[in-house]
Design an enzyme around this catalytic site. Structure first.
Site, short mmCIF file in Angstrom:
data_model
loop_
_atom_site.label_atom_id
_atom_site.label_comp_id
_atom_site.label_asym_id
_atom_site.label_seq_id
_atom_site.Cartn_x
_atom_site.Cartn_y
_atom_site.Cartn_z
N ALA A 1 0.84 -1.19 0.00
CA ALA A 1 0.00 0.00 0.00
C ALA A 1 0.88 1.25 0.00
N HIS B 1 1.47 32.68 30.55
CA HIS B 1 0.07 33.00 30.87
C HIS B 1 -0.56 33.74 29.70
N GLY C 1 -14.83 2.44 22.37
CA GLY C 1 -13.42 2.68 22.71
C GLY C 1 -12.92 3.88 21.92
N CYS D 1 -1.82 4.40 10.12
CA CYS D 1 -1.85 5.71 10.77
C CYS D 1 -2.09 6.84 9.77
N GLY E 1 -11.96 -3.16 18.47
CA GLY E 1 -10.54 -3.44 18.66
C GLY E 1 -9.85 -3.79 17.36
N ARG E 2 -8.52 -3.91 17.45
CA ARG E 2 -7.73 -4.29 16.27
C ARG E 2 -6.87 -5.49 16.62
N ALA F 1 5.01 -8.96 0.81
CA ALA F 1 6.20 -9.74 1.16
C ALA F 1 5.83 -11.02 1.90
N ASP G 1 2.33 -2.40 16.02
CA ASP G 1 1.09 -3.06 16.46
C ASP G 1 1.20 -4.58 16.48
N ALA H 1 0.75 4.79 17.26
CA ALA H 1 1.73 5.13 16.23
C ALA H 1 3.07 5.55 16.84
P1 FAD Z 1 0.60 -0.06 10.35
O1 FAD Z 1 0.48 1.41 10.39
O2 FAD Z 1 -0.64 -0.86 10.44
O3 FAD Z 1 1.38 -0.41 9.01
C1 FAD Z 1 1.60 -1.72 8.61
C2 FAD Z 1 1.94 -1.72 7.13
O4 FAD Z 1 2.37 -3.02 6.79
C3 FAD Z 1 0.75 -1.41 6.23
O5 FAD Z 1 1.05 -0.33 5.38
C4 FAD Z 1 0.52 -2.71 5.45
O6 FAD Z 1 0.10 -2.48 4.11
C5 FAD Z 1 1.92 -3.32 5.49
N1 FAD Z 1 1.93 -4.77 5.33
C6 FAD Z 1 1.23 -5.71 6.01
N2 FAD Z 1 1.51 -6.94 5.57
C7 FAD Z 1 2.43 -6.78 4.57
C8 FAD Z 1 3.10 -7.68 3.71
N3 FAD Z 1 2.91 -9.01 3.77
N4 FAD Z 1 3.95 -7.18 2.79
C9 FAD Z 1 4.17 -5.84 2.70
N5 FAD Z 1 3.57 -4.95 3.50
C10 FAD Z 1 2.70 -5.41 4.41
N6 FAD Z 1 -2.58 5.78 16.92
C11 FAD Z 1 -2.13 6.89 17.55
O7 FAD Z 1 -1.05 6.86 18.13
N7 FAD Z 1 -2.86 8.05 17.53
C12 FAD Z 1 -4.05 8.15 16.90
O8 FAD Z 1 -4.67 9.21 16.91
C13 FAD Z 1 -4.54 7.00 16.24
N8 FAD Z 1 -5.72 7.05 15.58
C14 FAD Z 1 -6.15 5.95 14.90
C15 FAD Z 1 -7.36 6.03 14.22
C16 FAD Z 1 -7.83 4.94 13.52
C17 FAD Z 1 -9.14 5.04 12.78
C18 FAD Z 1 -7.06 3.74 13.48
C19 FAD Z 1 -7.54 2.57 12.69
C20 FAD Z 1 -5.86 3.64 14.16
C21 FAD Z 1 -5.39 4.75 14.89
N9 FAD Z 1 -4.20 4.70 15.60
C22 FAD Z 1 -3.77 5.82 16.27
C23 FAD Z 1 -3.36 3.48 15.66
C24 FAD Z 1 -2.19 3.59 14.66
O9 FAD Z 1 -2.70 3.77 13.36
C25 FAD Z 1 -1.34 2.33 14.73
O10 FAD Z 1 -0.90 2.14 16.07
C26 FAD Z 1 -0.10 2.46 13.83
O11 FAD Z 1 -0.47 2.69 12.50
C27 FAD Z 1 0.74 1.19 13.93
O12 FAD Z 1 1.85 1.31 13.11
P2 FAD Z 1 2.59 0.02 12.50
O13 FAD Z 1 3.77 0.57 11.77
O14 FAD Z 1 2.80 -0.97 13.54
O15 FAD Z 1 1.56 -0.62 11.47
P1 NAD Z 2 -10.55 -0.14 21.68
O1 NAD Z 2 -9.91 -1.28 22.35
O2 NAD Z 2 -10.12 1.24 21.99
O3 NAD Z 2 -12.11 -0.18 21.98
C1 NAD Z 2 -12.91 -1.29 21.69
C2 NAD Z 2 -14.15 -1.19 22.55
O4 NAD Z 2 -15.08 -2.16 22.09
C3 NAD Z 2 -13.89 -1.49 24.03
O5 NAD Z 2 -14.47 -0.46 24.81
C4 NAD Z 2 -14.55 -2.85 24.25
O6 NAD Z 2 -15.07 -2.99 25.56
C5 NAD Z 2 -15.66 -2.81 23.22
N1 NAD Z 2 -16.12 -4.12 22.74
C6 NAD Z 2 -15.39 -5.22 22.49
N2 NAD Z 2 -16.18 -6.20 22.00
C7 NAD Z 2 -17.44 -5.70 21.94
C8 NAD Z 2 -18.68 -6.20 21.50
N3 NAD Z 2 -18.79 -7.44 21.03
N4 NAD Z 2 -19.76 -5.39 21.58
C9 NAD Z 2 -19.66 -4.12 22.06
N5 NAD Z 2 -18.50 -3.59 22.48
C10 NAD Z 2 -17.40 -4.37 22.41
O7 NAD Z 2 -10.47 -0.46 20.10
P2 NAD Z 2 -10.71 0.46 18.83
O8 NAD Z 2 -11.55 1.63 19.19
O9 NAD Z 2 -11.16 -0.46 17.75
O10 NAD Z 2 -9.26 0.96 18.50
C11 NAD Z 2 -8.23 0.00 18.25
C12 NAD Z 2 -6.90 0.53 18.67
O11 NAD Z 2 -6.47 1.56 17.78
C13 NAD Z 2 -6.88 1.17 20.04
O12 NAD Z 2 -6.71 0.24 21.07
C14 NAD Z 2 -5.71 2.10 19.94
O13 NAD Z 2 -4.55 1.36 20.23
C15 NAD Z 2 -5.71 2.51 18.48
N6 NAD Z 2 -6.31 3.87 18.33
C16 NAD Z 2 -5.75 4.91 18.98
C17 NAD Z 2 -6.29 6.17 18.86
C18 NAD Z 2 -5.64 7.32 19.56
O14 NAD Z 2 -4.51 7.16 20.00
N7 NAD Z 2 -6.30 8.46 19.70
C19 NAD Z 2 -7.41 6.38 18.08
C20 NAD Z 2 -7.97 5.30 17.44
C21 NAD Z 2 -7.40 4.04 17.56
#
Ligand code: FAD
Ligand code: NAD
Length: 465
Positions: A37, A444, A185, A43, A272-273, A119, A312, A320
């Site tokens: 991708a 301030h 969450g 992120c 969750g993820r 990969a 992750d 991130a």
């Molecule tokens: P990722 O960002 O998931 O990157 C993994 C990469 O690996 C991807 O690009 C994928 O295509 C690639 N990949 C996978 N398998 C293969 C393969 N076989 N070959 C080649 N490439 C591959 N975190 C925060 O800290 N602050 C936030 O505000 C925040 N908001 C979020 C909001 C949402 C909606 C979501 C879904 C997540 C959010 N997160 C946030 C969590 C954050 O996105 C992740 O913690 C972060 O992206 C993890 O980084 P990573 O490098 O481990 O993996």
């Molecule tokens: P989360 O773990 O934050 O929340 C999941 C929620 O779903 C929990 O409150 C859990 O009790 C509830 N739940 C679980 N199973 C359920 C069910 N069957 N029915 C109803 N509720 C249920 O997960 P998320 O919101 O999917 O986010 C995933 C991860 O991505 C986070 O844990 C975080 O690490 C990351 N993230 C971070 C940010 C940030 O840093 N601001 C923003 C978005 C995502």
């Protein structure tokens, strides 16, 4: 088959992988990064960045709507505000595109070779990449697994049709009249709040006893209050059972066991993820696992020599900035530097309204570690800056050792507090005592003064409360 060799191969160009590759390139390591991708991972492309863009746009619209209805007190009035989600998404996509191109540029500048494709390990030193034009073999002395995470799917609510995950929610081109969010969450509440502000009638179905169960109840109470103001219905201790027959209804088992049908043009599942541990040839390796995460040590080494894992795929917190810090560390280790994970805290922010920040230990966690504590809490209702920003809900709370006054944890809830995360983390990382923060001149009027005041309060020296 085309073959290349390198010193370091990084699989996945998310914040963990791309930071690792950039630092490795800067350190002169011959580095290759593979991703199917766009650079930036979850992120940048479908997570942190697009969600924060949407949250900002929704807040702007919500503020304009409040002004139009005469509900704001700052003396500004507007007529008939509207949101054009197609344009909002185009703006968001522009930011994402700019940042992704920026990452590609940084990788190039650092001399990193980028390979677009998927990969899969053949063995611990050899990876096969399926690209658009064929297969490529990469031999590497060191490999970093940074494959990230993906949304958890509920068997009763498989993704598809009107059941969506965060990626689809971040690409919607119209605001649904009704939205059911399953999982109160991080993602559910950040996006649920944004859609409520854009005009959707939102219901949150949360399995736990309260929303955001990762944070303590004092921090989440102001968020629950604001959600109620926005008309968001919260069902706690409730379970989504699946789609009801007939269009646009979600079947929910309430806390008392009664069944309810929730209006839901869209059902956003955010429960969750899970780490991406399949699809890249894990079976060809012998990796120890920690539940479904890859087990790592304090240098992000896996159980196989020369194979590292970061981000992750290695466990909680799935954030991130944790992935980035691990990525940077691993590049330096591969380059021969002496590094190990020695961070005192990984701050967490929930970008709800109001925002929540937590760095270090909560009072409960510190107490259960057997510490005698000094705790100071300063309310934003006594902060001049909070009042001038039009929102004085929330507080800053500091948790310190009673004996040495070393700060163990800092939490805050309030409008705009996400920007205080840097000061909180710095204080903990540098081993600050209450006196250090209390004795620092804070500008301030700023929200940061409330951090200083919380420390003064813990010392029994509060000036403004
Ligand atoms: P990722 O960002 O998931 O990157 C993994 C990469 O690996 C991807 O690009 C994928 O295509 C690639 N990949 C996978 N398998 C293969 C393969 N076989 N070959 C080649 N490439 C591959 N975190 C925060 O800290 N602050 C936030 O505000 C925040 N908001 C979020 C909001 C949402 C909606 C979501 C879904 C997540 C959010 N997160 C946030 C969590 C954050 O996105 C992740 O913690 C972060 O992206 C993890 O980084 P990573 O490098 O481990 O993996
Ligand atoms: P989360 O773990 O934050 O929340 C999941 C929620 O779903 C929990 O409150 C859990 O009790 C509830 N739940 C679980 N199973 C359920 C069910 N069957 N029915 C109803 N509720 C249920 O997960 P998320 O919101 O999917 O986010 C995933 C991860 O991505 C986070 O844990 C975080 O690490 C990351 N993230 C971070 C940010 C940030 O840093 N601001 C923003 C978005 C995502």
């Amino acid at each position: 088959m085309k073959e290349i060799a390198c010193n370091l191969l990084v699989i996945g160009a998310g914040p963990g992988g791309y930071v690792c590759a950039i630092r490795a390139g800067q350190l002169g390591l011959d580095t290759v990064i593979v991703d199917m991708a766009r650079p930036g991972g979850t992120c940048l492309n479908i997570g942190c960045i697009p969600s924060k863009a949407l949250i900002h746009a929704a807040e702007e619209f919500s503020a304009a709507t409040a002004m139009a209805s005469g509900k704001n007190h700052v003396g500004v009035s507007v007529a008939d505000p509207r949101i054009d989600l197609v344009r909002t998404m185009a703006w968001k996509d522009g930011i994402v595109g700019r940042l992704s191109n920026g990452v590609a540029g940084l990788l190039k500048k650092a001399g990193v070779k980028m390979v677009a494709g998927s990969a899969a390990f053949r063995d611990g030193k050899t990876v096969e990449v399926a690209t658009e034009t064929g297969r490529q073999l990469i031999r590497a002395r060191h490999v970093v697994i940074a494959t990230g995470s993906t949304p958890v799917e509920l068997p009763s609510l498989p993704f598809g049709g009107n059941v969506i995950g965060s990626t689809e929610a971040l690409a919607m081109t119209s605001v649904p009249a009704t939205l059911a969010v399953v999982g109160g969450g991080y993602i559910g509440l950040e996006l649920g709040t944004a859609f409520a502000k854009m005009g959707a009638r939102v219901t949150v179905v949360e399995a736990a006893e309260r929303i955001l169960p990762h944070y303590d109840a004092d921090l989440t109470r102001p968020v629950a209050r604001r959600l109620a103001e926005l008309g968001v219905e919260i069902l706690t201790s409730a379970k989504a059972r699946g789609q009801a027959s007939g269009p646009g209804k979600l079947l929910v088992e309430r806390a008392d066991g009664a069944e309810a049908r929730i209006a839901a043009d869209k059902v956003l599942v955010t429960v969750g993820r899970r780490p991406v541990i399949d699809g890249w040839g894990r079976d060809e390796l012998v990796l120890d696992m920690d539940s479904h995460f890859i087990r790592i040590d304090d240098q992000c080494r896996t159980s196989m020599q020369g194979v590292y894992a970061i981000g992750d795929v290695t466990g909680e917190p799935m954030l991130a900035h944790r992935a980035m810090a691990q990525g940077e560390m691993v590049a330096e280790i591969v380059a021969g530097h002496s590094r190990a994970w020695d961070k005192r805290c990984i701050p967490a922010i929930c970008f709800t309204d109001p925002e929540i920040v937590s760095a270090g230990l909560s009072p409960e966690a510190a107490r259960s570690a057997g510490q005698a504590l000094k705790i100071g809490q300063f309310p934003f209702s006594a902060s001049g800056r909070a009042m001038t920003l039009g929102s004085d809900m929330g507080f800053v709370r500091v948790v310190a050792r009673a004996d040495s006054h070393v700060v163990l944890g800092i939490q805050a809830v309030g409008t705009g507090v996400s920007e205080l995360a840097a000061a909180f983390s710095l204080a903990i990382e540098m081993g600050a005592r209450l006196e250090d923060v209390a004795g620092t001149v804070h500008a301030h009027p700023t929200l940061g003064e409330s951090f200083q005041e919380a420390c003064m309060k813990a010392l029994g020296l509060a000036l403004h409360a």
